[in-house]
Design a protein around this motif. Sequence first.
Motif, PDB file in Angstrom:
ATOM      1  N   SER A  65       0.841  -1.200   0.000  1.00  0.00           N
ATOM      2  CA  SER A  65       0.000   0.000   0.000  1.00  0.00           C
ATOM      3  C   SER A  65       0.873   1.245   0.000  1.00  0.00           C
ATOM      4  N   LEU A  66       0.732   2.055  -1.019  1.00  0.00           N
ATOM      5  CA  LEU A  66       1.582   3.226  -1.180  1.00  0.00           C
ATOM      6  C   LEU A  66       0.760   4.504  -1.059  1.00  0.00           C
ATOM      7  N   GLY A  67       0.937   5.225   0.044  1.00  0.00           N
ATOM      8  CA  GLY A  67       0.353   6.554   0.195  1.00  0.00           C
ATOM      9  C   GLY A  67       1.421   7.591  -0.059  1.00  0.00           C
ATOM     10  N   CYS A  68       1.020   8.871  -0.036  1.00  0.00           N
ATOM     11  CA  CYS A  68       2.011   9.922  -0.280  1.00  0.00           C
ATOM     12  C   CYS A  68       2.932  10.103   0.920  1.00  0.00           C
ATOM     13  N   GLY A  69       2.463   9.692   2.113  1.00  0.00           N
ATOM     14  CA  GLY A  69       3.278   9.801   3.315  1.00  0.00           C
ATOM     15  C   GLY A  69       3.268  11.172   3.955  1.00  0.00           C
ATOM     16  N   ARG A  70       2.544  12.122   3.359  1.00  0.00           N
ATOM     17  CA  ARG A  70       2.586  13.495   3.858  1.00  0.00           C
ATOM     18  C   ARG A  70       1.209  14.073   4.199  1.00  0.00           C
ATOM     19  N   CYS A  71       0.154  13.526   3.615  1.00  0.00           N
ATOM     20  CA  CYS A  71      -1.174  14.111   3.821  1.00  0.00           C
ATOM     21  C   CYS A  71      -1.720  13.731   5.202  1.00  0.00           C
ATOM     22  N   GLU A  72      -2.850  14.338   5.567  1.00  0.00           N
ATOM     23  CA  GLU A  72      -3.447  14.099   6.873  1.00  0.00           C
ATOM     24  C   GLU A  72      -3.800  12.628   7.063  1.00  0.00           C
ATOM     25  N   GLN A  73      -4.343  11.988   6.014  1.00  0.00           N
ATOM     26  CA  GLN A  73      -4.742  10.583   6.123  1.00  0.00           C
ATOM     27  C   GLN A  73      -3.529   9.694   6.347  1.00  0.00           C
ATOM     28  N   CYS A  74      -2.450   9.909   5.590  1.00  0.00           N
ATOM     29  CA  CYS A  74      -1.239   9.099   5.755  1.00  0.00           C
ATOM     30  C   CYS A  74      -0.640   9.278   7.141  1.00  0.00           C
ATOM     31  N   LEU A  75      -0.573  10.529   7.596  1.00  0.00           N
ATOM     32  CA  LEU A  75       0.025  10.801   8.899  1.00  0.00           C
ATOM     33  C   LEU A  75      -0.837  10.285  10.043  1.00  0.00           C
ATOM     34  N   SER A  76      -2.122  10.010   9.751  1.00  0.00           N
ATOM     35  CA  SER A  76      -3.020   9.451  10.762  1.00  0.00           C
ATOM     36  C   SER A  76      -3.053   7.925  10.715  1.00  0.00           C
ATOM     37  N   GLY A  77      -2.248   7.329   9.824  1.00  0.00           N
ATOM     38  CA  GLY A  77      -2.216   5.872   9.712  1.00  0.00           C
ATOM     39  C   GLY A  77      -3.276   5.312   8.796  1.00  0.00           C
ATOM     40  N   HIS A  78      -3.899   6.165   7.976  1.00  0.00           N
ATOM     41  CA  HIS A  78      -4.953   5.713   7.055  1.00  0.00           C
ATOM     42  C   HIS A  78      -4.507   5.958   5.616  1.00  0.00           C
ATOM     43  N   GLU A  79      -3.336   5.405   5.268  1.00  0.00           N
ATOM     44  CA  GLU A  79      -2.806   5.660   3.935  1.00  0.00           C
ATOM     45  C   GLU A  79      -3.714   5.113   2.842  1.00  0.00           C
TER      46      GLU A  79
ATOM     47  N   ARG B  59      -5.438  10.436  -1.145  1.00  0.00           N
ATOM     48  CA  ARG B  59      -5.920  10.758  -2.499  1.00  0.00           C
ATOM     49  C   ARG B  59      -4.930  10.285  -3.564  1.00  0.00           C
ATOM     50  N   ARG B  60      -3.681  10.021  -3.183  1.00  0.00           N
ATOM     51  CA  ARG B  60      -2.678   9.525  -4.118  1.00  0.00           C
ATOM     52  C   ARG B  60      -2.381   8.048  -3.884  1.00  0.00           C
ATOM     53  N   PHE B  61      -3.284   7.359  -3.222  1.00  0.00           N
ATOM     54  CA  PHE B  61      -3.064   5.952  -2.871  1.00  0.00           C
ATOM     55  C   PHE B  61      -2.797   5.112  -4.118  1.00  0.00           C
ATOM     56  N   ALA B  62      -1.850   4.215  -4.008  1.00  0.00           N
ATOM     57  CA  ALA B  62      -1.530   3.293  -5.099  1.00  0.00           C
ATOM     58  C   ALA B  62      -1.166   1.943  -4.511  1.00  0.00           C
ATOM     59  N   ILE B  63      -1.297   0.913  -5.314  1.00  0.00           N
ATOM     60  CA  ILE B  63      -0.906  -0.430  -4.911  1.00  0.00           C
ATOM     61  C   ILE B  63       0.276  -0.867  -5.770  1.00  0.00           C
ATOM     62  N   LEU B  64       1.287  -1.355  -5.112  1.00  0.00           N
ATOM     63  CA  LEU B  64       2.470  -1.849  -5.803  1.00  0.00           C
ATOM     64  C   LEU B  64       2.065  -2.908  -6.827  1.00  0.00           C
ATOM     65  N   GLY B  65       2.512  -2.756  -8.057  1.00  0.00           N
ATOM     66  CA  GLY B  65       2.191  -3.724  -9.099  1.00  0.00           C
ATOM     67  C   GLY B  65       0.916  -3.414  -9.846  1.00  0.00           C
ATOM     68  N   GLU B  66       0.070  -2.531  -9.279  1.00  0.00           N
ATOM     69  CA  GLU B  66      -1.165  -2.139  -9.967  1.00  0.00           C
ATOM     70  C   GLU B  66      -0.990  -0.767 -10.615  1.00  0.00           C
ATOM     71  N   HIS B  67      -0.839   0.262  -9.804  1.00  0.00           N
ATOM     72  CA  HIS B  67      -0.690   1.617 -10.326  1.00  0.00           C
ATOM     73  C   HIS B  67       0.757   1.953 -10.660  1.00  0.00           C
ATOM     74  N   VAL B  68       1.682   1.321  -9.962  1.00  0.00           N
ATOM     75  CA  VAL B  68       3.115   1.541 -10.199  1.00  0.00           C
ATOM     76  C   VAL B  68       3.780   0.179 -10.363  1.00  0.00           C
ATOM     77  N   SER B  69       4.964   0.180 -10.972  1.00  0.00           N
ATOM     78  CA  SER B  69       5.671  -1.082 -11.202  1.00  0.00           C
ATOM     79  C   SER B  69       5.906  -1.828  -9.893  1.00  0.00           C
ATOM     80  N   GLY B  70       5.805  -3.164  -9.972  1.00  0.00           N
ATOM     81  CA  GLY B  70       5.842  -3.983  -8.775  1.00  0.00           C
ATOM     82  C   GLY B  70       7.119  -4.778  -8.589  1.00  0.00           C
ATOM     83  N   GLY B  71       6.950  -5.940  -7.924  1.00  0.00           N
ATOM     84  CA  GLY B  71       8.103  -6.646  -7.396  1.00  0.00           C
ATOM     85  C   GLY B  71       8.432  -7.992  -7.997  1.00  0.00           C
ATOM     86  N   MET B  72       7.855  -8.362  -9.158  1.00  0.00           N
ATOM     87  CA  MET B  72       8.266  -9.605  -9.812  1.00  0.00           C
ATOM     88  C   MET B  72       9.566  -9.338 -10.556  1.00  0.00           C
TER      89      MET B  72
END
Length: 312
Positions: free
Chosen positions: A90-104, A108-121
């Motif tokens: 689970s990839l959040g921006c790490g800076r917004c209110e939701q990310c800093l509250s532990g709700h990444e 609004r920029r949430f992404a999943i490794l391998g889905e929205h951005v290149s992954g780990g195979m």
Amino acid sequence: MKAIAIRAHGGPEVVNLEELPDPQPQPGEAVVRVKAAAMNHLDIWVRIGWPGLKLAFPHVLGSDVSGVVEAVGAGVSGVKVGDEVVVNPSLGCGRCEQCLSGHENLCRRFAILGEHVSGGMAEKLAVPARNVLPKPKNLSFEEAAAVPLTFMTAWHALVARAQLRLGETVLVHAAGSGVGVAAVQIAKLLGANVIATAGSDAKLERARQLGADHVVNYETQDFVQEVRRITEKRGVEVVFEHVGKKTWEKSILAAGIGGRMGTAGELLEVLRFVGEGKLKPVVDKVLPLAEARQGQELLSNRAQFGKIVLRP
């Protein structure tokens, strides 16, 4: 590095083993030498594509990764070279209110490794250092890679969303899938009664071994009738529905009155229970990285129980 990548959406033929540049750690990142990467149906959906999915090609598949930290970028603390880790997909921006509250997951920029951005195979993977977590010492790398996406999904659905409680009854569909295997174990950990469905008696026997109290073969039995029989017509409190259109209508009928359906912090909680041996990832097969196409075919045919893992 070698990686399983696609350069266009399409059938299995677009999945290829390629040579791509080694990732270099940017500030705040860690480069992981991948030891194992588990497969998900998400890999197939990304390969096929859907309206609105925009990828930068070549796109590397794979959300679930375990490995060893090989390098860290500037400003990284708490992670060092040589650490054995599991990657939080689970990839959040790490800076917004939701990310800093532990709700990444609400970023609004949430992404999943391998889905929205290149992954780990791949042989190596660069991710934000906050996304690498300690690998439980009792797990092999293959078992560790089988944990993140499916166990996070099942935990969030059953614990955070459905708030499954002691003594309640839950209907878990497709108990032989990676997320179904996780759901059966988590439900039992919470003290629930589990009715598990699957399409073969062999898978149902495996589900019993994981703790399912009742099993239903949806190919030969009507699961609504079986649920009504098992619950003495009350229905279940929770339906763990992750199959979709094929079972959705009957899942609603199987729920009782008031029944309900279904973060990094949650993954940490899961890893704690895995480390204590109270939850156990199930690995069906381990294949070489080059056999990713064959792995997708097994997933498409639902020929596995648990996870298929690739080893670079």
